[in-house]
Motif scaffolding. Structure first.
Motif, PDB file in Angstrom:
ATOM      1  N   UNK A 123       0.716  -1.100  -0.084  1.00 32.50           N
ATOM      2  CA  UNK A 123      -0.118   0.008  -0.117  1.00 32.50           C
ATOM      3  C   UNK A 123       0.960   1.099   0.025  1.00 32.50           C
ATOM      4  N   UNK A 124       0.536   2.166  -0.806  1.00 31.05           N
ATOM      5  CA  UNK A 124       1.336   3.511  -1.088  1.00 31.05           C
ATOM      6  C   UNK A 124       0.929   4.446  -0.132  1.00 31.05           C
ATOM      7  N   UNK A 125       1.755   5.297   0.265  1.00 33.59           N
ATOM      8  CA  UNK A 125       1.401   6.574   1.005  1.00 33.59           C
ATOM      9  C   UNK A 125       0.925   7.563   0.007  1.00 33.59           C
ATOM     10  N   UNK A 126      -0.398   7.627  -0.293  1.00 26.88           N
ATOM     11  CA  UNK A 126      -0.928   8.462  -1.243  1.00 26.88           C
ATOM     12  C   UNK A 126      -0.868   9.954  -0.962  1.00 26.88           C
ATOM     13  N   UNK A 127      -0.754  10.278   0.184  1.00 27.71           N
ATOM     14  CA  UNK A 127      -0.700  11.786   0.606  1.00 27.71           C
ATOM     15  C   UNK A 127       0.783  12.180  -0.045  1.00 27.71           C
ATOM     16  N   UNK A 128       1.722  11.566   0.521  1.00 31.88           N
ATOM     17  CA  UNK A 128       3.222  11.722   0.064  1.00 31.88           C
ATOM     18  C   UNK A 128       3.370  11.676  -1.388  1.00 31.88           C
ATOM     19  N   UNK A 129       2.539  10.585  -2.081  1.00 28.92           N
ATOM     20  CA  UNK A 129       2.750  10.486  -3.728  1.00 28.92           C
ATOM     21  C   UNK A 129       2.172  11.915  -4.012  1.00 28.92           C
ATOM     22  N   UNK A 130       0.769  12.342  -3.605  1.00 27.74           N
ATOM     23  CA  UNK A 130       0.242  13.454  -4.161  1.00 27.74           C
ATOM     24  C   UNK A 130       1.096  14.790  -4.011  1.00 27.74           C
ATOM     25  N   UNK A 131       1.890  14.683  -2.984  1.00 33.05           N
ATOM     26  CA  UNK A 131       2.942  15.828  -2.855  1.00 33.05           C
ATOM     27  C   UNK A 131       3.824  15.756  -4.037  1.00 33.05           C
ATOM     28  N   UNK A 132       4.416  14.334  -4.194  1.00 33.91           N
ATOM     29  CA  UNK A 132       5.591  14.378  -5.251  1.00 33.91           C
ATOM     30  C   UNK A 132       5.361  14.776  -6.696  1.00 33.91           C
ATOM     31  N   UNK A 133       3.831  14.263  -7.031  1.00 31.65           N
ATOM     32  CA  UNK A 133       3.113  14.643  -8.426  1.00 31.65           C
ATOM     33  C   UNK A 133       3.016  15.886  -8.201  1.00 31.65           C
ATOM     34  N   UNK A 134       2.244  16.670  -7.554  1.00 29.57           N
ATOM     35  CA  UNK A 134       1.954  18.145  -7.408  1.00 29.57           C
ATOM     36  C   UNK A 134       3.159  18.997  -7.610  1.00 29.57           C
ATOM     37  N   UNK A 135       4.227  18.810  -6.913  1.00 29.52           N
ATOM     38  CA  UNK A 135       5.484  19.296  -6.864  1.00 29.52           C
ATOM     39  C   UNK A 135       5.879  19.821  -8.310  1.00 29.52           C
ATOM     40  N   UNK A 136       5.679  18.612  -9.299  1.00 30.25           N
ATOM     41  CA  UNK A 136       6.087  18.871 -10.649  1.00 30.25           C
ATOM     42  C   UNK A 136       5.147  19.099 -11.486  1.00 30.25           C
ATOM     43  N   UNK A 137       3.770  19.510 -10.934  1.00 30.19           N
ATOM     44  CA  UNK A 137       2.619  19.733 -11.755  1.00 30.19           C
ATOM     45  C   UNK A 137       2.173  18.606 -12.684  1.00 30.19           C
TER      46      UNK A 137
END
Length: 390
Positions: free
Chosen positions: A159-173
């Protein structure tokens, strides 16, 4: 609800449990009696031409997923939801889409047509069944437009940490697309807290319904950024504001529909889910909400931990992370031999113990999917029979 103290009553909701130790909800959940009854009720209304309102399944889904009802619409399957995102995404040559090698095929396949346009499908490869947030940080860059993943991987239970991955994705648009078919039902989901942009999940697996129903979510903050590629006239808000437009003398198949679509997620609905499925899906969602997502996750985490502890005493390799926050409800393990895995699978099935046999990217083997209705005694039966075969 305290599931452990009500387990016998809960098990009565699933008729098949009277004759099978069913631990295969990651593939196909056993049908809830109340889902059958609700669908039958719809047919009774239909056969008698009774005019009734459909129950608010999307409202129950919103409650379960901690989002607004207006952020949801129906889809007939997860693949449809993923295709909807792929069809709307403005991708150009040089862009990339990040996926994982553990993801379900539909998570990758929908992006294939973009390869001919010069878009890279960038796969993160697992290491011994694991993929970390740091692996995503290395893969995502300023040309990444989409990160498309399963919240819980189907052959490992990671199971992924979706909140952390949202941050990674959004940091790069980039946008984060969340396929939660292996998560909705057995684990608690808060879409607003996780920050995902798109989400989809179906009915057939952990939600214990027939197939061909599900939900699609688009975050409110991006409603105006995406228009549907599939045009369904029923989504023209003003046309249906005061009833069916064809019941009015001024109805026109052109002028009546030259008006805006709904602004919210409803504009993406393709009109592909039959009404009887609304009724069955609503019955399941209502029941799950009655039990409570937190109670369900507590139960599935305890059962999966009990299984993992038992597997440690046998000569198998467990693929699923042991930390509860790093896994969903399913557990996979491998004897090291495909032939032996199949032998165990067949022996379990013969004894009325239903599990699955699955692989992706070299990870998998036997897959046991314990839901809230399963018991420690069923796990003990599985472990005892397997021990004789190893």
């Amino acid at each position: 609800m305290d599931i452990a103290n009500n387990i016998e009553k809960i098990r009565e909701e699933f008729p098949i449990l009277s004759r099978l130790a069913y631990m295969n909800s990651a593939a196909h959940g056993p049908t809830l009696r109340r889902v059958h009854d609700a669908t039958e009720q719809w047919w009774a209304h239909r056969m008698n031409e009774a005019q009734v309102e459909n129950p608010d399944a999307l409202g129950e889904a919103a409650k379960m997923l901690s989002c607004r009802r207006e952020e949801l619409c129906y889809v007939n399957r997860v693949t449809q939801g993923l295709n909807m995102v792929a069809d709307m995404m403005p991708l150009e040559r040089g862009d990339n889409i990040v996926v994982t090698d553990l993801g379900y095929p539909s998570n990758v396949f929908v992006w294939f047509p973009y390869r001919e346009k010069g878009v890279e499908i960038r796969r993160i490869r697992h290491e011994d069944g694991l993929i970390s947030t740091e692996d995503f940080e290395k893969a995502v860059d300023d040309r990444t437009k989409v990160v498309s993943i399963s919240r819980v991987e189907w052959t490992s239970g990671l199971r992924y940490d979706m909140k952390a991955l949202s941050g990674v994705a959004h940091e790069h648009g980039a946008y984060l697309v969340d396929d939660s078919y292996q998560a909705m039902g057995p684990v608690e989901i808060d879409l607003h807290d996780s920050g995902v942009d798109f989400f989809t999940a179906g009915s057939e697996k952990w939600m214990c319904c027939p197939a061909m129903t599900g939900v699609f979510y688009i975050r409110e903050g991006i409603w105006d950024d995406f228009e549907p590629s599939y045009r369904y006239y029923g989504n023209v808000e003003e046309a249906f504001a005061s009833g069916a437009p064809w019941e009015k003398p001024d109805h026109d198949n052109h002028a009546s529909y030259l008006k805006p679509l709904y602004r919210d997620a409803r504009k993406h609905y393709r009109g592909c889910v039959s009404e009887e499925f609304h009724w069955g899906y609503h019955a399941a969602l209502e029941y799950f909400n009655e039990l409570g997502s937190a109670s369900i996750e507590k139960r599935t985490a305890e059962l999966s931990q009990y299984l993992i502890e038992g597997l440690k005493e046998q000569p198998v390799k467990v693929n699923t992370p042991e930390e509860p926050c790093e896994r969903g409800a399913l557990v996979t393990y491998n004897t090291g031999s495909f032939k032996k895995n199949q032998e165990i699978f067949d022996a379990l099935k013969k004894e009325g113990i239903v599990v699955a046999h699955r692989y992706a990217a070299g990870v998998g083997g036997l897959r046991v999917s314990c839901h809230f209705f399963n018991t420690y005694e069923e796990i003990d039966r599985l472990l005892a029979l397997q021990k004789k075969l190893l």
